[in-house]
Motif scaffolding. Structure first.
Motif, PDB file in Angstrom:
ATOM      1  N   THR A 167       2.915   6.329  -7.551  1.00  0.00           N
ATOM      2  CA  THR A 167       1.953   6.939  -7.997  1.00  0.00           C
ATOM      3  C   THR A 167       2.577   8.420  -8.586  1.00  0.00           C
ATOM      4  O   THR A 167       3.006   9.098  -7.926  1.00  0.00           O
ATOM      5  CB  THR A 167       0.611   7.162  -7.528  1.00  0.00           C
ATOM      6  OG1 THR A 167       0.029   6.085  -7.099  1.00  0.00           O
ATOM      7  CG2 THR A 167      -0.292   8.001  -8.146  1.00  0.00           C
ATOM      8  N   ARG A 203      -9.919   6.200   2.073  1.00  0.00           N
ATOM      9  CA  ARG A 203     -10.472   4.802   1.479  1.00  0.00           C
ATOM     10  C   ARG A 203      -9.580   3.862   2.353  1.00  0.00           C
ATOM     11  O   ARG A 203     -10.190   2.704   2.915  1.00  0.00           O
ATOM     12  CB  ARG A 203     -10.034   4.623   0.029  1.00  0.00           C
ATOM     13  CG  ARG A 203     -10.382   3.147  -0.639  1.00  0.00           C
ATOM     14  CD  ARG A 203      -9.697   3.190  -2.048  1.00  0.00           C
ATOM     15  NE  ARG A 203      -8.492   3.455  -2.340  1.00  0.00           N
ATOM     16  CZ  ARG A 203      -7.556   2.294  -1.968  1.00  0.00           C
ATOM     17  NH1 ARG A 203      -7.835   1.543  -1.744  1.00  0.00           N
ATOM     18  NH2 ARG A 203      -6.206   2.945  -2.230  1.00  0.00           N
ATOM     19  N   LEU A 204      -8.415   3.758   2.530  1.00  0.00           N
ATOM     20  CA  LEU A 204      -7.615   2.590   3.237  1.00  0.00           C
ATOM     21  C   LEU A 204      -8.097   2.818   4.837  1.00  0.00           C
ATOM     22  O   LEU A 204      -8.073   1.633   5.345  1.00  0.00           O
ATOM     23  CB  LEU A 204      -6.071   3.090   3.053  1.00  0.00           C
ATOM     24  CG  LEU A 204      -5.386   2.734   1.948  1.00  0.00           C
ATOM     25  CD1 LEU A 204      -3.989   3.303   1.952  1.00  0.00           C
ATOM     26  CD2 LEU A 204      -5.564   1.235   1.600  1.00  0.00           C
ATOM     27  N   GLU A 215      -7.529  11.392  -0.055  1.00  0.00           N
ATOM     28  CA  GLU A 215      -8.805  10.630  -0.257  1.00  0.00           C
ATOM     29  C   GLU A 215      -8.089   8.833  -0.302  1.00  0.00           C
ATOM     30  O   GLU A 215      -8.885   8.192  -0.001  1.00  0.00           O
ATOM     31  CB  GLU A 215      -8.905  10.802  -1.931  1.00  0.00           C
ATOM     32  CG  GLU A 215      -9.741  12.165  -1.994  1.00  0.00           C
ATOM     33  CD  GLU A 215     -10.110  12.630  -3.470  1.00  0.00           C
ATOM     34  OE1 GLU A 215      -9.452  11.972  -4.222  1.00  0.00           O
ATOM     35  OE2 GLU A 215     -10.859  13.291  -3.570  1.00  0.00           O
ATOM     36  N   GLN A 216      -7.025   8.637  -0.746  1.00  0.00           N
ATOM     37  CA  GLN A 216      -6.478   7.458  -0.541  1.00  0.00           C
ATOM     38  C   GLN A 216      -6.245   6.892   1.097  1.00  0.00           C
ATOM     39  O   GLN A 216      -6.781   5.802   1.220  1.00  0.00           O
ATOM     40  CB  GLN A 216      -5.293   7.171  -1.311  1.00  0.00           C
ATOM     41  CG  GLN A 216      -5.296   7.680  -2.617  1.00  0.00           C
ATOM     42  CD  GLN A 216      -6.035   6.705  -3.485  1.00  0.00           C
ATOM     43  OE1 GLN A 216      -6.177   5.471  -3.455  1.00  0.00           O
ATOM     44  NE2 GLN A 216      -7.189   7.550  -4.168  1.00  0.00           N
ATOM     45  N   TRP A 253      -5.800  13.985  -3.398  1.00  0.00           N
ATOM     46  CA  TRP A 253      -5.728  12.721  -3.819  1.00  0.00           C
ATOM     47  C   TRP A 253      -4.971  11.863  -2.737  1.00  0.00           C
ATOM     48  O   TRP A 253      -5.754  10.837  -2.337  1.00  0.00           O
ATOM     49  CB  TRP A 253      -5.026  12.396  -5.116  1.00  0.00           C
ATOM     50  CG  TRP A 253      -4.769  11.212  -5.412  1.00  0.00           C
ATOM     51  CD1 TRP A 253      -5.820  10.411  -6.433  1.00  0.00           C
ATOM     52  CD2 TRP A 253      -3.907   9.948  -5.215  1.00  0.00           C
ATOM     53  NE1 TRP A 253      -5.537   9.324  -6.698  1.00  0.00           N
ATOM     54  CE2 TRP A 253      -4.132   8.915  -6.061  1.00  0.00           C
ATOM     55  CE3 TRP A 253      -2.740  10.241  -4.188  1.00  0.00           C
ATOM     56  CZ2 TRP A 253      -3.527   7.597  -5.750  1.00  0.00           C
ATOM     57  CZ3 TRP A 253      -1.834   8.834  -4.149  1.00  0.00           C
ATOM     58  CH2 TRP A 253      -2.387   7.555  -4.988  1.00  0.00           C
ATOM     59  N   LEU A 254      -3.998  12.152  -2.111  1.00  0.00           N
ATOM     60  CA  LEU A 254      -3.400  11.476  -0.996  1.00  0.00           C
ATOM     61  C   LEU A 254      -4.414  11.574   0.252  1.00  0.00           C
ATOM     62  O   LEU A 254      -4.343  10.109   0.754  1.00  0.00           O
ATOM     63  CB  LEU A 254      -2.097  12.053  -0.544  1.00  0.00           C
ATOM     64  CG  LEU A 254      -1.182  11.259   0.433  1.00  0.00           C
ATOM     65  CD1 LEU A 254      -0.823   9.897  -0.137  1.00  0.00           C
ATOM     66  CD2 LEU A 254       0.027  12.179   1.022  1.00  0.00           C
ATOM     67  N   LYS A 282      -0.912  12.351  -8.028  1.00  0.00           N
ATOM     68  CA  LYS A 282      -0.817  12.389  -6.639  1.00  0.00           C
ATOM     69  C   LYS A 282      -0.925  13.717  -6.154  1.00  0.00           C
ATOM     70  O   LYS A 282       0.221  14.359  -5.871  1.00  0.00           O
ATOM     71  CB  LYS A 282       0.189  11.563  -6.391  1.00  0.00           C
ATOM     72  CG  LYS A 282       0.456  11.426  -4.687  1.00  0.00           C
ATOM     73  CD  LYS A 282       1.470  10.449  -4.680  1.00  0.00           C
ATOM     74  CE  LYS A 282       2.985  10.566  -5.218  1.00  0.00           C
ATOM     75  NZ  LYS A 282       4.033   9.738  -5.009  1.00  0.00           N
ATOM     76  N   ALA A 325       0.880  -1.223  -0.081  1.00  0.00           N
ATOM     77  CA  ALA A 325      -0.027   0.058  -0.027  1.00  0.00           C
ATOM     78  C   ALA A 325       0.938   1.202   0.050  1.00  0.00           C
ATOM     79  O   ALA A 325       0.687   2.213  -0.681  1.00  0.00           O
ATOM     80  CB  ALA A 325      -0.905  -0.014   1.285  1.00  0.00           C
ATOM     81  N   ASP A 361       2.424   1.757  -3.342  1.00  0.00           N
ATOM     82  CA  ASP A 361       1.747   2.156  -4.369  1.00  0.00           C
ATOM     83  C   ASP A 361       1.361   3.726  -4.288  1.00  0.00           C
ATOM     84  O   ASP A 361       1.383   4.361  -5.329  1.00  0.00           O
ATOM     85  CB  ASP A 361       0.151   1.516  -4.412  1.00  0.00           C
ATOM     86  CG  ASP A 361       0.160   0.268  -4.622  1.00  0.00           C
ATOM     87  OD1 ASP A 361       1.215  -0.325  -5.291  1.00  0.00           O
ATOM     88  OD2 ASP A 361      -1.049  -0.572  -4.569  1.00  0.00           O
ATOM     89  N   LEU A 362       1.340   4.272  -3.255  1.00  0.00           N
ATOM     90  CA  LEU A 362       1.368   5.651  -2.957  1.00  0.00           C
ATOM     91  C   LEU A 362       2.591   6.501  -3.435  1.00  0.00           C
ATOM     92  O   LEU A 362       2.487   7.315  -4.010  1.00  0.00           O
ATOM     93  CB  LEU A 362       1.015   5.751  -1.421  1.00  0.00           C
ATOM     94  CG  LEU A 362      -0.214   5.306  -0.808  1.00  0.00           C
ATOM     95  CD1 LEU A 362      -0.486   5.716   0.490  1.00  0.00           C
ATOM     96  CD2 LEU A 362      -1.653   6.072  -1.709  1.00  0.00           C
TER      97      LEU A 362
END
Length: 491
Positions: free
Chosen positions: A184, A200-201, A196-197, A193-194, A189, A177, A180-181
Motif C-alpha cells: 500500500t 480490522r484484521l 486501523e488495518q 491507517w496501519l 499508509k 495480508a 497488502d500492507l
C-alpha cells in the motif's frame, strides 16, 4: 485485497474435471517420469504421447519445470500442462504449485492433478505455492493477466486432504495480508491507517487489540517512537495485538516485535531519491507480525502470542529529531542520535523494553528491515538471524528452511559493542570507530533492550522486497517472515 484464487478439492479422474477446466496440469517426477498414478489416463487423453513431448522438450521433471500442449477432451481443446515436481519434497512442491499458478493466469478455471503420495506437509506447501503465486496488488485497473478464479485439486480417492490444503490456504492468506500492507502506498499508509488495518484484521481473527496514540506514547515514556515520528504531521502509534489459545493456559508466551516505519525518508539524514523509492515497504517487519497474528487461531497455535508494531513515519521538518539529540527510551536507557536514518532501532528499542518490563515473555523475537548491510551480506533470499540462545537459533533456522524462508545465523560479536559507546548517553544509535559491521552493530543495539531474555532478531532487509517474480515470491512486498514464524510457533 485477498488472494483472488479459490482452491477446491475433488476425487475422481482427469476426465471428471476436464469438462470445465481450461488448463489441466499433471505432475511429472524427476527423470522425467509422468506420475504413475496418472500415466495410463494421460496416455488415453493425449494420443501424441506425453513421454514423447517431454523428450522433445528435453524436460527433466525438475520442480517448476513446465511443458504444455493442447489436447482434445470432449468438444473443445484444453491445455495439457505437464509440471515438474522434482523429488516431491515440500519445497519442490511449493515451487511446482507456484509455476502452475503463473501458467494458469488468464484462465478462469485450472484443474491440477496433485502428485500421488504427497504427504500433508507437501500438500500444504503445494497449496501455498498455488495461492502465493496467484497474488496480485494494483492501484487502479485489474492486471492484464489475472490469476485463475478457481483451481481444482484432483486428489487420490483414498486421501482426506482437506485439512492439509486448508492449512496451506490459511498460511497463504496470512502472507497476502502482510503483502497488502507492505504494498500500500505511503500516501494512504499512515501509522494511524496501519493501526486501523491491524484492528480490522484482529476483529476478524479473534484477537484483542490496543493502540497507543502519540499522547499516550509521550506520557508513557516511549521516547524512541515519539522522536522518530516527530518530523511528520502524521503521528506515531504503538499497536499491541494479543492471542490466547482456546486449548487452555499456554505454557509459553512469545512476543513478536515488528518495525513499522510507514515511510522512511531518512529524516534530516536524508536518503537519496533512489533509496527512498522502496521505502513504503520499511514497515515489512510490522506487516509480518500482523500477518502471523491473523493466522494463529485458525491454525490453533498452542502458544500465547503478543504482537507489537512500532509505527512511525520518518520525515524531515522543523520538528524532526536531529543528529546529536539524546532520546530517553521506555525504561530509561538513553541513546544519542548520530544518524536519523538509523531510526528503526529506535522504535524497536521502545517496544522491546516495554515487552521486557510489562509483558514477561519467555521469548522475544523482532522482525525488521533494519540494515542495508544485511542485504549486502546475504542478498535477497536470506535474512540475517541473531539470537542469544543456540536452541532458539536452531529452531528458527529449521522453521525457515522448512517454510521456504531461509535464515543465516550471524554473530553477536561482543568485541563490536564499543562501536555503540557515546560520550553523552548510554548508547549511540549508529556505529562509530570504523567497525563497519552495520547489521551486527544494529543487533547489539537492540540487545541492550531485551533484559537478558531469550531473544532473536531477524534482519529482513533483503528478502522483504523483490524486484521480480520468483516461484511463490511476487514482485514488491513478499510477506517474508510470516511462513517461518508460523512454522516455528506451530511445529
Amino acid at each position: 485485497m485477498p488472494v483472488p484464487t479459490q482452491l477446491r478439492t475433488v476425487h475422481g479422474t482427469i476426465r471428471d474435471i476436464a469438462t470445465t477446466a481450461e488448463v489441466i496440469a499433471v505432475p511429472v517426477r524427476s527423470g522425467p517420469e509422468i506420475d504413475p498414478f496418472y500415466a495410463d489416463e494421460v496416455a488415453g487423453v493425449f494420443p501424441l504421447g506425453a513421454a514423447d513431448l517431454l523428450a522433445h522438450e528435453e524436460a527433466k521433471g525438475g520442480p517448476g519445470e513446465l511443458v504444455g500442449a493442447p489436447c482434445r477432451l470432449g468438444d473443445g481443446l484444453t491445455d495439457l500442462l505437464l509440471y515438474g515436481v522434482g523429488d516431491g519434497s515440500p519445497s519442490a512442491l511449493r515451487r511446482a504449485g507456484a509455476a502452475v499458478a503463473r501458467r494458469g493466469r488468464g484462465h478462469a478455471n485450472v484443474a491440477v492433478a496433485v502428485p500421488s503420495g504427497a504427504g500433508d506437509e507437501g500438500l500444504a506447501a503445494f497449496a501455498e505455492g498455488l495461492l502465493l503465486a496467484s497474488y496480485d496488488f494494483r492501484v487502479g485497473g485489474p492486471p492484464k493477466r489475472p490469476a485463475a478464479e478457481t483451481i481444482t485439486l484432483l486428489i487420490e480417492v483414498e486421501r482426506a486432504a482437506g485439512a492439509a490444503v486448508e492449512h496451506g490456504a490459511v498460511v497463504a492468506r496470512a502472507v497476502a495480508a502482510a503483502r497488502d500492507l507492505v504494498n500500500t502506498p505511503s500516501l494512504e499508509k499512515t501509522p494511524r491507517w496501519l493501526a486501523e488495518q491491524a484492528g480490522r484484521l484482529a476483529a476478524d481473527s479473534g484477537l484483542t487489540v490496543r493502540v497507543r496514540d502519540e499522547e499516550e506514547l509521550r506520557a508513557g515514556g516511549f521516547g524512541g517512537i515519539v522522536a522518530v515520528g516527530s518530523g511528520s504531521a502524521r503521528p506515531p502509534r504503538l499497536i499491541e495485538l494479543a492471542y490466547e489459545p482456546e486449548t487452555g493456559p499456554a505454557d509459553r508466551h512469545v512476543v513478536l516485535v515488528g518495525k513499522g516505519i510507514t515511510f522512511d525518508s531518512g529524516g534530516l539524514s536524508l536518503k537519496p531519491n533512489a533509496s527512498m523509492q522502496a521505502m513504503k515497504t520499511d514497515m515489512a517487519g510490522g506487516a509480518a507480525v500482523i500477518g502471523v497474528m491473523t493466522a494463529l487461531r485458525a491454525l490453533r497455535v498452542p502458544v500465547r502470542v503478543t504482537g507489537l508494531i512500532a509505527a512511525a513515519e520518518n520525515l524531515p521538518s522543523g520538528s524532526a529529531m536531529r543528529p546529536g539529540d539524546v532520546i530517553r527510551h521506555y525504561g530509561g536507557i538513553t541513546s544519542e542520535v548520530l544518524n536519523t536514518d538509523a531510526e528503526g532501532r529506535l522504535v524497536l528499542a521502545d517496544a522491546l523494553a516495554y515487552a521486557d518490563a510489562e509483558l514477561d515473555p519467555d521469548v522475544l523475537v523482532d522482525v525488521a528491515t533494519l540494515t542495508g548491510a544485511a542485504k549486502v551480506a546475504l542478498g535477497q533470499r536470506y535474512a540475517a538471524l541473531y539470537a542469544t540462545e543456540d536452541a532458539l537459533a536452531a529452531a528458527l533456522l529449521g522453521a525457515g528452511a522448512g517454510a521456504g524462508e531461509p535464515l543465516w545465523r550471524m554473530p553477536l560479536t561482543d568485541d563490536y559493542r564499543q562501536a555503540l559507546d557515546s560520550d553523552v548517553a548510554d548508547l549511540a544509535n549508529a556505529g562509530r570507530g570504523g567497525f563497519r559491521a552495520g547489521s551486527i552493530v544494529a543487533a547489539l543495539f537492540l540487545r541492550e533492550f531485551t533484559g537478558r531474555r531469550a531473544w532473536a532478531h531477524l534482519d529482513i532487509a533483503g528478502p522483504a522486497r523483490a524486484g521480480s517474480d520468483d516461484a511463490e515470491v511476487t514482485r514488491g512486498g513478499t510477506g517474508y517472515g510470516v511462513r517461518l514464524l508460523l512454522r516455528w510457533l506451530r511445529p
